[in-house]
Design an enzyme around this catalytic site. Structure first.
Site, short mmCIF file in Angstrom:
data_model
loop_
_atom_site.label_atom_id
_atom_site.label_comp_id
_atom_site.label_asym_id
_atom_site.label_seq_id
_atom_site.Cartn_x
_atom_site.Cartn_y
_atom_site.Cartn_z
N PRO A 284 9.74 26.73 -31.13
CA PRO A 284 9.41 26.02 -32.36
C PRO A 284 9.86 24.55 -32.31
O PRO A 284 10.90 24.23 -31.74
CB PRO A 284 10.21 26.78 -33.42
CG PRO A 284 11.35 27.39 -32.68
CD PRO A 284 10.86 27.66 -31.28
N GLY A 285 9.06 23.70 -32.89
CA GLY A 285 9.44 22.29 -33.01
C GLY A 285 9.46 21.90 -34.48
O GLY A 285 10.48 21.76 -35.12
N ARG A 286 8.24 21.82 -35.03
CA ARG A 286 8.08 21.33 -36.40
C ARG A 286 8.92 22.08 -37.43
O ARG A 286 9.57 21.48 -38.28
CB ARG A 286 6.60 21.47 -36.80
CG ARG A 286 6.28 20.89 -38.16
CD ARG A 286 4.89 21.30 -38.63
NE ARG A 286 3.89 21.25 -37.61
CZ ARG A 286 3.18 20.17 -37.28
NH1 ARG A 286 3.36 19.06 -37.94
NH2 ARG A 286 2.28 20.23 -36.32
N CYS A 352 -2.62 -3.39 -39.09
CA CYS A 352 -3.93 -4.00 -39.29
C CYS A 352 -5.05 -3.01 -38.96
O CYS A 352 -5.80 -3.20 -38.01
CB CYS A 352 -4.03 -5.24 -38.42
SG CYS A 352 -5.58 -6.10 -38.61
N GLU A 353 -5.13 -1.94 -39.71
CA GLU A 353 -6.17 -0.93 -39.52
C GLU A 353 -6.45 -0.27 -40.86
O GLU A 353 -5.50 0.11 -41.57
CB GLU A 353 -5.70 0.17 -38.55
CG GLU A 353 -5.31 -0.31 -37.19
CD GLU A 353 -6.13 0.25 -36.06
OE1 GLU A 353 -7.14 0.96 -36.32
OE2 GLU A 353 -5.77 -0.04 -34.92
N1 LLP Z 1 5.36 24.64 -27.15
C1 LLP Z 1 4.31 23.98 -26.63
C2 LLP Z 1 3.87 24.31 -25.27
C3 LLP Z 1 3.66 23.00 -27.37
O1 LLP Z 1 2.61 22.37 -26.84
C4 LLP Z 1 4.12 22.69 -28.67
C5 LLP Z 1 3.47 21.65 -29.46
C6 LLP Z 1 5.23 23.39 -29.17
C7 LLP Z 1 5.82 24.37 -28.39
C8 LLP Z 1 5.81 23.14 -30.53
O2 LLP Z 1 4.93 23.44 -31.57
P1 LLP Z 1 5.40 23.35 -33.11
O3 LLP Z 1 6.37 24.48 -33.37
O4 LLP Z 1 6.03 22.01 -33.31
O5 LLP Z 1 4.14 23.48 -33.87
N2 LLP Z 1 1.62 15.98 -33.00
C9 LLP Z 1 1.04 17.09 -33.69
C10 LLP Z 1 1.55 18.40 -33.14
C11 LLP Z 1 1.28 18.57 -31.66
C12 LLP Z 1 1.89 19.83 -31.11
C13 LLP Z 1 1.81 19.86 -29.64
N3 LLP Z 1 2.44 21.00 -29.05
C14 LLP Z 1 1.35 16.98 -35.18
O6 LLP Z 1 1.99 16.02 -35.59
O7 LLP Z 1 0.90 17.82 -35.96
#
Ligand code: LLP
Length: 428
Positions: A284-286, A352-353
């Protein structure tokens, strides 16, 4: 963001008055609440801690690679999903143990593969071509890297098309129908230790049914491999759990516990029927960093034109999600929390967009120059996707915790805009 509350007129975040923060550190400034970050990580740990399953949480460094945040997560026991040599460096610098790092990527350079092997981290192999390259590197380096095969499970989450990653036509992973052959090939190769399979189906997923589908497909693969005599040590189901952004969405947004209830029954049923015990890894990231940060900006000017514009000092140079994914993020006027929302406004940045819109058509209090606009739930893919576009140095980041404040990244200066540039002699 769960903690902001009305105290006097001001937003308080992590026990700190945001107006004081802005005065002390200037704007724009990213502010992260340490307690929220820890709580979000722990909610994964507790949701997935069961008697039968051993789960590791590999935080997705791409969401926010600030060293202080990584350090906090390391202290909670996090591993890391890294997607570049740079992210590997960040994770290692923060003290995340190498045996809990998975090096992902659909286009790794030979140099990155060498770094991964040298560092003794696991590699998620994205193609047969990469498998051969990695094997040759391993032979040459006399190492035996652990790998996972990145599977493209061909599932379609209901998310913005730019953040769906497990579709048949996505660039990530080996097609589902080829994965068994890829695993068999990995087994045949000398100096490669196949220990896992890996997928990641998308991001900001609120409807969890797709996780059930992906888990089912991955566990069927585990079974197929088992029948061919290949026993895996881990199954990595990636990240992707979404967070609520509007008030309504927050009420229905799934939690790590909801995710566990979707994943674990399928995972554990297959474990039991086969009598095996692979580790479950999640990335998890977000859902860990997103709600833990706000971006505080100042109003440079207001304008009544065909629309009411509130022009703030943070644009898509610092926060690209609304421009890139049409993402909705709540904004509040941090010094006027008690004022009535009475004007329909569009908050725009200084870039500027025309697409530099942070919050479109929102009801806000009467706003004037100098007021503070806080963008909520901005901790994921905020600073990490920032740029110096339009000659704007990146902003500072601070960490707040029970009323204490620490600077965790100094703001850049105009010197940073020219730091690595060279003017050829003949042009001097
Ligand atoms: N693992 C892999 C292999 C990934 O490609 C990603 C995210 C994650 C884990 C983490 O996913 P999460 O839990 O954060 O959803 N920039 C975009 C999101 C791109 C996600 C790319 N991969 C945004 O701001 O919505």
């Amino acid at each position: 963001m769960s903690e902001g509350k009305v105290e006097k007129e001001h937003l308080v975040f992590g026990g700190v008055d945001v107006v004081d923060l802005a005065e002390r550190y200037g704007t724009p400034v990213y502010v992260t609440d340490e307690n929220e970050l820890r709580t979000n990580f722990r909610s994964y740990k507790s949701a997935f801690e069961t008697a039968n399953t051993d789960t590791d949480i590999y935080y997705a460094v791409k969401a926010n690679g600030n060293l202080a945040l990584l350090r906090i997560l390391a202290s909670e026991g996090a591993g890391a999903d890294v997607f570049s040599g740079g992210e590997l460096h960040l994770a290692k610098s923060a003290g995340i143990p190498v045996d809990k790092i998975l090096f992902n990527g659909n286009s790794k350079s030979e140099e990155e593969l060498r770094e991964a092997v040298e560092s003794n981290v696991k590699v998620s192999v994205d193609s047969l071509d990469e498998l051969q390259t990695l094997s040759a590197i391993a032979v040459e380096m006399r190492k035996e890297p652990e790998i996972a095969i990145r599977v493209n499970p061909d599932v379609s989450p209901a998310v913005h098309q730019k953040i769906a990653t497990g579709l048949r036509e996505s660039k990530f992973g080996i097609p589902f129908y080829e994965t068994v052959a890829a695993c068999e090939e990995a087994k045949r190769l000398s100096n490669i230790l196949l220990t896992g399979i890996h997928c990641h189906i998308g991001s900001q997923i609120l409807d969890l049914r797709v996780f059930r589908e992906a888990t089912g497909k991955m566990m069927n693969l585990v079974e197929e491999l088992y029948e061919k005599g290949i026993e895996l040590e881990f199954v990595d189901l990636g990240g992707g759990l979404g967070i609520g952004h509007s008030k309504e969405e927050k009420e229905i947004a799934p939690t790590p516990k909801d995710l566990a209830e979707v994943i674990l029954p399928t995972f554990e049923a297959k474990m039991q029927s086969l009598g095996i015990n692979p580790k479950l890894i999640l990335e998890p990231g977000r859902s860990i960093v997103g709600p833990a940060s706000i971006l505080v900006s100042k109003v440079n000017t207001v304008k009544q034109a065909y629309k009411n514009f509130v022009a703030i000092d943070a644009g898509f140079n610092l926060f690209i999600r609304p421009a890139m994914y049409d993402a909705y993020h709540e904004v509040v006027v941090a010094n006027k929390l008690k004022d009535q929302d009475s004007v329909l406004c569009t908050a725009v940045g200084p870039v500027c967009e025309s697409g530099d819109i942070i919050a479109k058509d929102r009801m806000l209090p009467v706003v004037k120059r100098g007021d503070l606009v806080a963008i909520l739930d901005a901790g994921a893919y905020g600073f990490s996707m920032s740029s110096q576009y339009n000659g704007r140095p990146r902003c500072a980041e601070v960490l707040v915790c029970d009323g204490k404040v620490d600077l965790i990244r100094r703001k850049e200066s105009v010197e940073d805009l020219i730091r690595n540039q060279e003017i050829p002699k003949r042009l001097k």
